[in-house]
Design a protein around this motif. Sequence first.
Motif, PDB file in Angstrom:
ATOM      1  N   GLU A 144       0.834  -1.230  -0.031  1.00 16.19           N
ATOM      2  CA  GLU A 144      -0.030  -0.049  -0.117  1.00 16.19           C
ATOM      3  C   GLU A 144       0.970   1.441  -0.067  1.00 16.19           C
ATOM      4  O   GLU A 144       0.656   2.205  -0.643  1.00 16.19           O
ATOM      5  CB  GLU A 144      -0.994  -0.058   0.951  1.00 16.19           C
ATOM      6  CG  GLU A 144      -2.052  -1.024   1.157  1.00 16.19           C
ATOM      7  CD  GLU A 144      -2.674  -1.127   2.327  1.00 16.19           C
ATOM      8  OE1 GLU A 144      -3.665  -2.275   2.398  1.00 16.19           O
ATOM      9  OE2 GLU A 144      -2.421  -0.648   3.317  1.00 16.19           O
ATOM     10  N   CYS A 147       2.315   1.600  -3.654  1.00 14.53           N
ATOM     11  CA  CYS A 147       1.435   1.900  -4.386  1.00 14.53           C
ATOM     12  C   CYS A 147       0.682   3.410  -4.267  1.00 14.53           C
ATOM     13  O   CYS A 147       0.742   4.096  -5.262  1.00 14.53           O
ATOM     14  CB  CYS A 147      -0.018   1.106  -4.233  1.00 14.53           C
ATOM     15  SG  CYS A 147      -1.384   1.355  -5.611  1.00 14.53           S
ATOM     16  N   ASP A 148       0.571   3.781  -2.966  1.00 13.33           N
ATOM     17  CA  ASP A 148       0.233   5.203  -2.622  1.00 13.33           C
ATOM     18  C   ASP A 148       1.407   6.159  -3.571  1.00 13.33           C
ATOM     19  O   ASP A 148       1.121   7.372  -3.980  1.00 13.33           O
ATOM     20  CB  ASP A 148       0.248   5.452  -1.472  1.00 13.33           C
ATOM     21  CG  ASP A 148      -1.217   4.869  -0.716  1.00 13.33           C
ATOM     22  OD1 ASP A 148      -2.024   4.594  -1.322  1.00 13.33           O
ATOM     23  OD2 ASP A 148      -1.530   4.882   0.413  1.00 13.33           O
ATOM     24  N   LYS A 151       1.144   6.337  -7.230  1.00 16.42           N
ATOM     25  CA  LYS A 151       0.057   7.176  -7.500  1.00 16.42           C
ATOM     26  C   LYS A 151       0.411   8.646  -7.228  1.00 16.42           C
ATOM     27  O   LYS A 151      -0.026   9.503  -8.247  1.00 16.42           O
ATOM     28  CB  LYS A 151      -1.150   6.633  -6.777  1.00 16.42           C
ATOM     29  CG  LYS A 151      -1.813   5.282  -7.113  1.00 16.42           C
ATOM     30  CD  LYS A 151      -3.008   5.288  -6.205  1.00 16.42           C
ATOM     31  CE  LYS A 151      -3.724   3.713  -6.436  1.00 16.42           C
ATOM     32  NZ  LYS A 151      -5.024   3.451  -5.815  1.00 16.42           N
ATOM     33  N   GLU A 152       1.138   8.960  -6.545  1.00 13.70           N
ATOM     34  CA  GLU A 152       1.315  10.363  -6.327  1.00 13.70           C
ATOM     35  C   GLU A 152       2.263  11.130  -7.338  1.00 13.70           C
ATOM     36  O   GLU A 152       2.184  12.044  -7.698  1.00 13.70           O
ATOM     37  CB  GLU A 152       2.203  10.481  -4.645  1.00 13.70           C
ATOM     38  CG  GLU A 152       2.492  11.887  -4.348  1.00 13.70           C
ATOM     39  CD  GLU A 152       3.364  11.879  -3.077  1.00 13.70           C
ATOM     40  OE1 GLU A 152       4.549  12.380  -3.315  1.00 13.70           O
ATOM     41  OE2 GLU A 152       2.968  11.283  -2.393  1.00 13.70           O
ATOM     42  N   GLY A 154       2.282   9.572 -10.265  1.00 10.80           N
ATOM     43  CA  GLY A 154       1.484   9.237 -11.571  1.00 10.80           C
ATOM     44  C   GLY A 154       1.998   8.337 -12.402  1.00 10.80           C
ATOM     45  O   GLY A 154       1.957   8.131 -13.552  1.00 10.80           O
ATOM     46  N   GLU A 156       1.282   4.766 -11.725  1.00  9.54           N
ATOM     47  CA  GLU A 156       0.827   3.550 -11.238  1.00  9.54           C
ATOM     48  C   GLU A 156       0.360   2.756 -12.157  1.00  9.54           C
ATOM     49  O   GLU A 156      -0.170   1.320 -12.168  1.00  9.54           O
ATOM     50  CB  GLU A 156      -0.363   4.190 -10.265  1.00  9.54           C
ATOM     51  CG  GLU A 156      -1.590   4.595 -10.967  1.00  9.54           C
ATOM     52  CD  GLU A 156      -1.560   6.059 -10.943  1.00  9.54           C
ATOM     53  OE1 GLU A 156      -2.676   6.454 -11.515  1.00  9.54           O
ATOM     54  OE2 GLU A 156      -0.638   6.519 -11.025  1.00  9.54           O
ATOM     55  N   ASN A 157       0.180   3.160 -13.332  1.00  3.19           N
ATOM     56  CA  ASN A 157      -0.215   2.442 -14.615  1.00  3.19           C
ATOM     57  C   ASN A 157       0.889   1.894 -15.573  1.00  3.19           C
ATOM     58  O   ASN A 157       0.732   1.072 -16.239  1.00  3.19           O
ATOM     59  CB  ASN A 157      -0.972   2.986 -15.351  1.00  3.19           C
ATOM     60  CG  ASN A 157      -2.534   3.354 -14.957  1.00  3.19           C
ATOM     61  OD1 ASN A 157      -2.771   2.529 -14.254  1.00  3.19           O
ATOM     62  ND2 ASN A 157      -2.860   4.695 -14.976  1.00  3.19           N
ATOM     63  N   CYS A 188      -2.792  -1.669  -6.810  1.00  2.00           N
ATOM     64  CA  CYS A 188      -2.272  -1.085  -8.091  1.00  2.00           C
ATOM     65  C   CYS A 188      -2.098  -2.330  -9.217  1.00  2.00           C
ATOM     66  O   CYS A 188      -1.004  -2.791  -9.320  1.00  2.00           O
ATOM     67  CB  CYS A 188      -0.877  -0.730  -7.622  1.00  2.00           C
ATOM     68  SG  CYS A 188      -0.774   0.980  -7.383  1.00  2.00           S
TER      69      CYS A 188
END
Length: 318
Positions: A144, A147-148, A151-152, A154, A156-157, A188
């Motif tokens: 987690e 993943c966080d 995401k922060e 950008g 995560e993909n 994620c």
Amino acid sequence: MNIRTTLAATSALAMTAVGGSVAAETMTIGITQNNVGVDSYQTTYEKAFIAAAEANSKVDVVVLDAGGDVARQIAQMEDLIQQEVDAIIIWPTNGEAVIPAVRKASKANIPVVVTNSNIAEAGFPFVASFSGPDNITQGSRSAEIMCDKFKEMGIENEARVVQISGQPGYTTAIERQKGFDDRLPEVCPNVTLVETQPGDWNREKSQKVMEAFLVKYDDIDGVYSGDDNMGVGALNAAKAAGRDGIIFVGATNFAVGYEAMERGEYWGSIYQSPVDDAKAALKTAIETLEGKELPFLNYFDTPKITQDNMGDFTKPVF
């Protein structure tokens, strides 16, 4: 309080008593540890365990270290059974291999408390209680954290992650890897875990593992390590190779991990105290002998720690 200690002894004859004779009303508890010298967590745990025992007049302890050797630990278990100690605490070197020895203690009516890293499920019927962290939850929380951060950022993909696990066959290593492996695709789903290799809880070996990863993969966005000792080894390899921008996340926040977080080089980990771990194990063994009803799994909390909230936590002493 009477303490007998030895490093990696396999025979009761190798142990010498310190202090006076054991009083009749005291309880004698033996502990066989995994490998005290392998990292500072286990060294601090042993010191805290001895200190807790010294503070309790009702307890005498026999403190043993298996030195990471399964055969030696089995022999130590047999020695403690032969000595007819009142209870045994075991920090397993291997969760599967120690089951016959644990079963033997159970048949001798000696309650066994497993500490820090649980044995395999097949051995549960022979164990009075487990005391330690929930390692699967730790691995999940590490996923987690990573993943966080992705995401922060950008990414995560598209992010790609490598993993450095602990000692093969060691329950803590298995569970922390499982927690991470299961949780990462849930939070994620587009992050790719490209490879996992063991670092054996060793910083130098983990550095070599990371060096190989860096040669093999041009694109590494994150590294998850089963503890910060290994994580800092991986960080050192990346720094030496000039590979910037990698997110490092561990489990069990060591002082070296905390310091790397302070420098902004290491993103996050899981906060776990070896002092709490040791005290909880001794307390569980004592309460078991006193006949108290305890849950089979006695977990203590291990919260997330990152650069964002590290000010809420004191620097680890190990």
